[in-house]
Motif scaffolding. Sequence first.
Motif, PDB file in Angstrom:
ATOM      1  N   ASP A   1       0.784  -1.270   0.099  1.00 24.43           N
ATOM      2  CA  ASP A   1      -0.214  -0.055  -0.126  1.00 24.43           C
ATOM      3  C   ASP A   1       0.843   1.512   0.124  1.00 24.43           C
ATOM      4  O   ASP A   1       0.487   2.451  -0.694  1.00 24.43           O
ATOM      5  N   ALA A   2       2.003   1.066   0.711  1.00 25.97           N
ATOM      6  CA  ALA A   2       2.740   2.583   0.798  1.00 25.97           C
ATOM      7  C   ALA A   2       3.459   2.681  -0.532  1.00 25.97           C
ATOM      8  O   ALA A   2       3.441   3.760  -0.922  1.00 25.97           O
ATOM      9  N   ILE A   3       3.840   1.671  -1.468  1.00 28.50           N
ATOM     10  CA  ILE A   3       4.302   1.811  -2.674  1.00 28.50           C
ATOM     11  C   ILE A   3       3.428   2.328  -3.619  1.00 28.50           C
ATOM     12  O   ILE A   3       3.760   3.181  -4.257  1.00 28.50           O
ATOM     13  N   ALA A   4       2.111   1.953  -3.360  1.00 21.32           N
ATOM     14  CA  ALA A   4       1.196   2.297  -4.197  1.00 21.32           C
ATOM     15  C   ALA A   4       0.867   3.952  -4.076  1.00 21.32           C
ATOM     16  O   ALA A   4       0.445   4.454  -5.088  1.00 21.32           O
TER      17      ALA A   4
ATOM     18  N   LEU B   1       4.216  -7.669  -5.548  1.00 21.30           N
ATOM     19  CA  LEU B   1       3.512  -6.146  -6.037  1.00 21.30           C
ATOM     20  C   LEU B   1       2.769  -6.724  -7.189  1.00 21.30           C
ATOM     21  O   LEU B   1       2.907  -7.588  -8.086  1.00 21.30           O
ATOM     22  N   PRO B   2       1.607  -5.752  -7.394  1.00 20.50           N
ATOM     23  CA  PRO B   2       0.562  -5.918  -8.582  1.00 20.50           C
ATOM     24  C   PRO B   2       1.532  -5.543  -9.989  1.00 20.50           C
ATOM     25  O   PRO B   2       2.421  -5.138 -10.068  1.00 20.50           O
ATOM     26  N   GLN B   3       0.907  -6.295 -11.050  1.00 25.56           N
ATOM     27  CA  GLN B   3       1.606  -6.077 -12.123  1.00 25.56           C
ATOM     28  C   GLN B   3       2.165  -4.613 -12.314  1.00 25.56           C
ATOM     29  O   GLN B   3       3.306  -4.384 -13.001  1.00 25.56           O
ATOM     30  N   PHE B   4       1.277  -3.710 -12.301  1.00 23.80           N
ATOM     31  CA  PHE B   4       1.725  -2.329 -12.693  1.00 23.80           C
ATOM     32  C   PHE B   4       1.970  -1.456 -11.553  1.00 23.80           C
ATOM     33  O   PHE B   4       1.527  -0.179 -11.472  1.00 23.80           O
ATOM     34  N   ALA B   5       2.590  -1.902 -10.576  1.00 22.67           N
ATOM     35  CA  ALA B   5       2.332  -1.428  -9.195  1.00 22.67           C
ATOM     36  C   ALA B   5       3.526  -0.130  -9.330  1.00 22.67           C
ATOM     37  O   ALA B   5       3.213   0.844  -8.398  1.00 22.67           O
ATOM     38  N   LEU B   6       4.383   0.234 -10.276  1.00 23.87           N
ATOM     39  CA  LEU B   6       5.305   1.300 -10.241  1.00 23.87           C
ATOM     40  C   LEU B   6       4.714   2.336 -11.486  1.00 23.87           C
ATOM     41  O   LEU B   6       5.625   3.272 -11.718  1.00 23.87           O
ATOM     42  N   ALA B   7       3.806   2.124 -11.851  1.00 31.54           N
ATOM     43  CA  ALA B   7       3.051   2.784 -12.979  1.00 31.54           C
ATOM     44  C   ALA B   7       3.009   4.326 -12.418  1.00 31.54           C
ATOM     45  O   ALA B   7       2.449   4.337 -11.135  1.00 31.54           O
TER      46      ALA B   7
ATOM     47  N   VAL C   1      13.070  -5.543 -14.351  1.00 33.30           N
ATOM     48  CA  VAL C   1      12.054  -6.075 -13.586  1.00 33.30           C
ATOM     49  C   VAL C   1      11.251  -4.520 -13.086  1.00 33.30           C
ATOM     50  O   VAL C   1      10.101  -4.662 -13.144  1.00 33.30           O
ATOM     51  N   LEU C   2      11.963  -3.815 -12.869  1.00 33.09           N
ATOM     52  CA  LEU C   2      11.285  -2.254 -12.603  1.00 33.09           C
ATOM     53  C   LEU C   2      10.547  -1.732 -13.623  1.00 33.09           C
ATOM     54  O   LEU C   2       9.320  -1.194 -13.538  1.00 33.09           O
ATOM     55  N   THR C   3      11.153  -1.840 -14.725  1.00 33.09           N
ATOM     56  CA  THR C   3      10.297  -1.520 -16.011  1.00 33.09           C
ATOM     57  C   THR C   3       9.037  -2.513 -16.212  1.00 33.09           C
ATOM     58  O   THR C   3       8.016  -2.117 -16.551  1.00 33.09           O
ATOM     59  N   SER C   4       9.154  -3.833 -16.102  1.00 30.01           N
ATOM     60  CA  SER C   4       7.865  -4.796 -15.899  1.00 30.01           C
ATOM     61  C   SER C   4       6.954  -4.468 -15.182  1.00 30.01           C
ATOM     62  O   SER C   4       5.808  -4.640 -15.231  1.00 30.01           O
ATOM     63  N   LEU C   5       7.262  -3.681 -13.898  1.00 25.84           N
ATOM     64  CA  LEU C   5       6.292  -3.421 -13.054  1.00 25.84           C
ATOM     65  C   LEU C   5       5.472  -2.078 -13.292  1.00 25.84           C
ATOM     66  O   LEU C   5       4.901  -1.537 -12.659  1.00 25.84           O
ATOM     67  N   GLY C   6       6.055  -1.593 -14.701  1.00 23.26           N
ATOM     68  CA  GLY C   6       5.372  -0.264 -15.149  1.00 23.26           C
ATOM     69  C   GLY C   6       6.015   0.991 -14.636  1.00 23.26           C
ATOM     70  O   GLY C   6       5.157   2.097 -14.818  1.00 23.26           O
ATOM     71  N   ALA C   7       7.205   1.007 -14.158  1.00 24.74           N
ATOM     72  CA  ALA C   7       7.651   2.158 -13.780  1.00 24.74           C
ATOM     73  C   ALA C   7       7.784   3.088 -14.863  1.00 24.74           C
ATOM     74  O   ALA C   7       8.339   3.088 -15.940  1.00 24.74           O
ATOM     75  N   ASP C   8       7.294   4.442 -14.517  1.00 26.32           N
ATOM     76  CA  ASP C   8       7.225   5.641 -15.796  1.00 26.32           C
ATOM     77  C   ASP C   8       8.649   5.918 -16.112  1.00 26.32           C
ATOM     78  O   ASP C   8       8.970   6.245 -17.226  1.00 26.32           O
ATOM     79  N   HIS C   9       9.500   5.986 -15.097  1.00 29.08           N
ATOM     80  CA  HIS C   9      10.684   6.777 -15.654  1.00 29.08           C
ATOM     81  C   HIS C   9      11.746   6.049 -14.392  1.00 29.08           C
ATOM     82  O   HIS C   9      11.860   6.447 -13.180  1.00 29.08           O
ATOM     83  N   VAL C  10      12.574   5.199 -15.115  1.00 28.55           N
ATOM     84  CA  VAL C  10      13.765   4.680 -14.237  1.00 28.55           C
ATOM     85  C   VAL C  10      14.780   5.562 -14.560  1.00 28.55           C
ATOM     86  O   VAL C  10      15.277   5.337 -15.642  1.00 28.55           O
TER      87      VAL C  10
END
Length: 182
Positions: free
Chosen positions: A63-66, A93-99, A125-134
């Motif tokens: 939840d904190a990450i979200a 984490l959910p599939q797009f937790a880092l979107a 892996v960070l990209t696959s979790l949907g990170a907008d900008h790594v």
Amino acid sequence: MPSIIVLSGSPSPTSKTAALGGYVEARLRAQGHLVRSFRVRDLPPVALLSADTEHPDIAEVVDAIAGVDAIVVASPVYKAAYSGLLKALLDLLPQFALAGKVVLPLVTGGTPAHVLAIDYALRPVLTSLGADHVVQGWFVLDRHIGVDGATVIEPGAESALRAVVDRFSEVVHDRHPLAAAL
């Protein structure tokens, strides 16, 4: 005010990776961010390894990450990749937790040969979790991190680390709607 989580994936109780995360956390706080940190090693192992996402401690981290604008993901290098402990959490984490989030990968290791773990293991892996900008990740040699009452980064390594953290901070501020209005 932008919010950030600093996540340490080291299993060690005397972790230089966690010390590095603490150093980054302090620098980000000084730049006006709300920062919270989690050490994956402090999560209940049975809940973590059995993927019990309903366990209160696991749910708190998820939840904190979200709810944050950005995340710093720090890990030591083990077997040419990030730690298995960190992997166990990232798998929950959910599939797009880092979107919608900006992510800074930080890696520590004993030899410069480990620097490739950032781009070949952690970034995908960070990209696959949907990170907008790594943003540009950073590698710090273990021997450049001293932990003796307070975290000390060797001067040559510290100036480069500061530049990376400051750039991350700028990107987070630029992307945060309230920060842009100030």
